[in-house]
Enzyme design. Structure first.
Site, PDB file in Angstrom:
ATOM      1  N   ARG A  35     -10.065 -31.208  71.274  1.00 17.11           N
ATOM      2  CA  ARG A  35     -10.931 -30.695  70.208  1.00 17.11           C
ATOM      3  C   ARG A  35     -12.149 -29.944  70.719  1.00 17.11           C
ATOM      4  O   ARG A  35     -12.387 -28.810  70.338  1.00 17.11           O
ATOM      5  CB  ARG A  35     -11.400 -31.842  69.302  1.00 17.11           C
ATOM      6  CG  ARG A  35     -12.145 -31.328  68.079  1.00 17.11           C
ATOM      7  CD  ARG A  35     -12.818 -32.438  67.286  1.00 17.11           C
ATOM      8  NE  ARG A  35     -11.856 -33.389  66.749  1.00 17.11           N
ATOM      9  CZ  ARG A  35     -12.203 -34.471  66.051  1.00 17.11           C
ATOM     10  NH1 ARG A  35     -13.489 -34.726  65.842  1.00 17.11           N
ATOM     11  NH2 ARG A  35     -11.299 -35.300  65.586  1.00 17.11           N
ATOM     12  N   HIS A  81      -1.628 -27.310  63.367  1.00 12.71           N
ATOM     13  CA  HIS A  81      -2.940 -27.967  63.410  1.00 12.71           C
ATOM     14  C   HIS A  81      -3.224 -28.659  62.080  1.00 12.71           C
ATOM     15  O   HIS A  81      -3.922 -28.107  61.217  1.00 12.71           O
ATOM     16  CB  HIS A  81      -4.015 -26.909  63.710  1.00 12.71           C
ATOM     17  CG  HIS A  81      -5.317 -27.471  64.189  1.00 12.71           C
ATOM     18  ND1 HIS A  81      -5.490 -28.001  65.448  1.00 12.71           N
ATOM     19  CD2 HIS A  81      -6.520 -27.590  63.577  1.00 12.71           C
ATOM     20  CE1 HIS A  81      -6.732 -28.411  65.596  1.00 12.71           C
ATOM     21  NE2 HIS A  81      -7.382 -28.171  64.472  1.00 12.71           N
ATOM     22  N   TYR A 126     -10.397 -14.339  49.910  1.00  7.80           N
ATOM     23  CA  TYR A 126     -10.923 -12.986  49.728  1.00  7.80           C
ATOM     24  C   TYR A 126     -10.808 -12.141  50.996  1.00  7.80           C
ATOM     25  O   TYR A 126     -10.631 -10.931  50.918  1.00  7.80           O
ATOM     26  CB  TYR A 126     -12.393 -13.029  49.316  1.00  7.80           C
ATOM     27  CG  TYR A 126     -12.634 -13.734  47.996  1.00  7.80           C
ATOM     28  CD1 TYR A 126     -12.054 -13.267  46.818  1.00  7.80           C
ATOM     29  CD2 TYR A 126     -13.422 -14.878  47.929  1.00  7.80           C
ATOM     30  CE1 TYR A 126     -12.265 -13.923  45.618  1.00  7.80           C
ATOM     31  CE2 TYR A 126     -13.645 -15.532  46.736  1.00  7.80           C
ATOM     32  CZ  TYR A 126     -13.061 -15.053  45.579  1.00  7.80           C
ATOM     33  OH  TYR A 126     -13.265 -15.691  44.392  1.00  7.80           O
TER      34      TYR A 126
END
Length: 749
Positions: A35, A81, A126
């Site tokens: 991570r 993931h 968007y």
């Protein structure tokens, strides 16, 4: 509870300590390796690697059309993931921001945030994205056997464990991350500089960090602000793998205004203006008149600071702003990376580059071996195909006549199984169209390539030259000029508070009850000001607004407050007890102010005192500092200002009317203490408070002294005062009848 009651079949029993230790260790290793920390090979964290790979699988190359970001995020979460979509999208946005990444990996279309607010990006439904051209550095060799593959989280797909980076991306784009018990802070660098250093190390494995620093000047952030850390400090950071780098905004003069044209990395222009505006509102920046943000598309950073006048020292002002705002920031350097051995370690620059070159050498070797195998396999197939072409009629006859032509062909033409399958899988139409020259031409080309690959793999020098050549080519393709100039400068320091406050004449007024206020000007009749009922005027001191006002309390402690911070004399002020931490029951007996070298006479009514320098009495502590040691039963007198320490005289008057005039020069100068005896008072009378010092003044040469006793007063000129002149510590002479109850004295020059 009995252990046997919990001993169900199939249930493993562990001590809680063992279980929690293992669980936390597993979690720690996951955070570190999967991570928070980048790998030295491709310089990416797992989420970044998966985003780049998923986009390549979607065909989102730099030449493809943009696709909705939600599509990419969905693929990343669904295939590789399984984490939160917002965190994944934020990682993707970060890789697309040219002000966050030195060499962005994602090319975004839409609102992807701004330097003022990097998290102001639009929702993923968007925005649209594709890979940036630079991502080719990470992906170009992916399908060429260069990296290991492993199953995804549900075992239905394979994903690359690393990407075959052609450049040391871990240094180029840097990384930040916080794991469990460790963190990483790798600043970005310039492609050309890092590539040059890598080539130097490739050609000279004994090169030191100092040698590599001849190529790598220092970090190179996306912003054009200056790096002001010295080269020696940067070299130390590269030698140890940890340190810091300081950046400072760039500014220029334009028609008297100060125009800031570049901000440090990840600094918001809006926040900087807010920090400066707060100082202006708090009257801590009197030399600035106005602020403007004139940033636009053509000038992404243009912050205008308007000085109050052209007499302002711009350099001193900017140094103050550098020290007190984000116009100058420090960044950690902590080269903590997961190495080729899979372990996190803080590496120096040489170790880091050497290990990456080892990774690159392995990658290139695997790529060449993969290609060599492909070439050899193709040559093998072409050999069989040429035999079939030269014996085409016989091959066709065998295929038509035999039920199982494969073993017959293998035996008849001495072919192996792979060659035979390839011949049988070839369409007759295609086989007929093949020409011997084409097959032999391809064989010749592949044979040359095979020989060349074998030479490369067999020679360490040739392999190194190939790596060097590819590094130079990539540096030419993706390299650019340094953005962050390195200019060694001294660290900034904030201006002293006195320099930030307008210098105006003020009169500090202290009341009997300990209320304080500051009136503008020195022509102020402090005694005529209005006071609360039961309160009245005690003492006033003249100074300037950028100086300190000092207050003496009844225990002999002294406190300091900036004169400009005191309330206006238009009101009745405020109690000092609200601003200072005086001892319980203490009251304030006097005020002092002026230049640090001004002198004051400090005394107790026991007849002891000394001369103190104002600067030595200043304390930043709210609890003040001890100044005067007060004998038991005695009280502190209001301090008296010294005009001229060489010519001033002291006039000391006791309760029963004894006056002694003595030379001020006979008193010692001290920073604290009890002082020396000024006037002699019989100890018995002093102990019973029958007699004590009631008035003490400094009388300049030629000045007169007016003694007040109730409504009566007596003015004594210098010649008359000479009659009361005596040695320090003597009893003095008695004043005329009626002046045994002196309550105050006035000095008139």
């Amino acid at each position: 509870m009995d252990q046997n009651e919990m001993n169900y079949e199939g249930v493993e029993r562990l001590p809680l300590r063992t279980f929690t230790e293992k669980a936390y260790l597993d979690y720690s290793m996951y955070v570190i390796l999967d991570r928070a920390l980048p790998h030295i090979g491709d310089g990416l964290k797992p989420v970044q690697r998966r985003i780049v790979y998923a986009m390549s699988e979607l065909g989102l190359s730099a030449r493809a059309k943009f696709k909705k970001s939600a599509r990419t995020v969905g693929d990343v979460l669904g295939k590789f993931h399984p984490h939160g979509d917002s965190a994944c999208y934020e990682a993707m946005v970060h890789m697309a921001q040219s002000f966050s990444y030195r060499y962005p990996l994602v090319d975004g279309q839409g609102n992807w945030g701004s330097p003022d607010d990097p998290k102001s990006f639009a929702a993923m439904r968007y925005t649209e994205a594709r890979l940036a051209a630079y991502a080719e550095v990470l992906l170009a060799e992916l399908g060429q056997g260069t990296v290991d593959w492993g199953p995804n989280f549900d075992g239905t797909l394979d994903e690359p464990q690393l990407l075959p980076a052609r450049l040391p991306n871990v240094l180029l784009n840097g990384a930040t991350g916080i794991a469990v018990g460790m963190a990483t802070d790798i600043p970005p660098h310039n492609v050309r500089e890092v590539t040059s250093a890598a080539i130097r190390l490739l050609e000279d494995p004994k090169a030191t960090v100092a040698d590599l620093c001849e190529h790598i000047q220092g970090p190179d952030f996306p912003t054009e602000a200056e790096i002001i850390t010295s080269r020696s400090e940067l070299r130390t950071a590269y030698e140890t793998g940890s340190g810091s780098v300081r950046m400072r905004a760039r500014y220029e003069r334009e028609d008297g205004d100060i125009v800031i044209t570049a901000l440090p990395f990840q600094v918001s222009g809006a926040k900087v203006l807010e920090q400066i505006a707060n100082q202006m509102q708090n009257k801590k920046l009197p030399m600035v008149e106005d602020l403007r943000d004139e940033s636009d598309h053509e000038n992404p950073t243009r912050l205008v600071i308007v000085p109050r006048s052209n007499r302002i020292d711009v350099e001193a002002l900017m140094l103050h702003l550098f020290a007190t705002t984000d116009l100058e920031r420090s960044y950690r350097i902590n080269l903590n990376i997961i190495g080729l051995d899979g372990r996190p370690q803080v590496k120096d620059l040489r170790t880091l580059l050497a290990e990456w070159l080892e990774f690159r050498t392995r990658t290139v070797t695997r790529r060449l071996e993969y290609r060599l195998k492909k070439v050899v396999d193709r040559l093998h197939l072409l050999e069989g195909l040429l035999i079939a072409f030269l014996n085409l009629d016989e091959v066709i006859r065998i295929i038509r006549a035999e039920d199982e032509p494969k073993p017959v062909l293998m035996k008849r033409f001495a072919l192996d199984e792979v060659q035979t399958d390839y011949i049988l899988d070839t369409r007759l139409r295609q086989l007929a169209r093949l020409e011997e020259m084409k097959i032999r031409g391809e064989q010749d080309e592949l044979a040359k390539e095979r020989d060349q690959l074998e030479k490369l793999l067999g020679s360490r020098t040739r392999l190194r030259n190939l790596i060097r050549k590819e590094l130079i080519a990539d540096a030419e393709t993706f390299g650019d000029a340094r953005r962050s100039p390195i200019v060694e400068r001294a660290a900034a320091s904030a201006l002293d508070e006195t320099a930030l406050v307008p210098s105006e004449p003020v009169t500090v007024v202290l009341s009997e009850k300990g209320w304080v206020r500051a009136a503008k000007g020195h022509e102020v009749d402090a005694a005529a000001l209005g006071y609360k009922a039961g309160d009245g005027f005690r003492q006033a001191a003249r100074c300037r607004s950028n100086q300190q006002a000092l207050f003496l309390d009844s225990t002999g402690r002294v406190y300091a407050l900036p004169a400009h911070s005191l309330p206006s004399a238009r009101g009745q002020g405020e109690p000092l007890t609200g601003r200072l931490n005086a001892p319980d029951g203490a009251s304030f007996v006097g005020v002092m102010a002026g230049d640090p070298d001004d002198l004051y006479l400090i005394a107790s009514d026991a007849g002891y005192g000394f001369v103190a320098r104002l600067g030595d009495m200043i304390s930043r502590n709210k609890a003040g500092k001890a100044l005067l040691s007060v004998p038991p039963g005695a009280q502190v007198l209001s301090p008296a200002r010294v005009q001229d320490p060489d010519s001033d005289r002291i006039a000391a008057i006791t309760r029963d009317g004894h006056l002694l005039v003595t030379e001020l020069a006979e008193l010692p100068r001290m920073a604290r203490g009890k002082g020396n005896k000024i006037i002699g008072i019989p100890s018995a009378r002093l102990k019973n408070r029958e007699e004590y010092l009631v008035a003490l003044s400094c009388v300049p040469a030629g000045a007169s002294l007016t003694v007040h006793a109730g409504k009566k007063f007596k003015t004594m000129k210098a010649a008359e005062l000479d009659e009361y002149q005596g040695e320090r510590g003597k009893r003095g002479l008695k004043l005329p009848r009626g002046y045994q109850g002196v309550d105050r004295v006035e000095v008139e020059e």
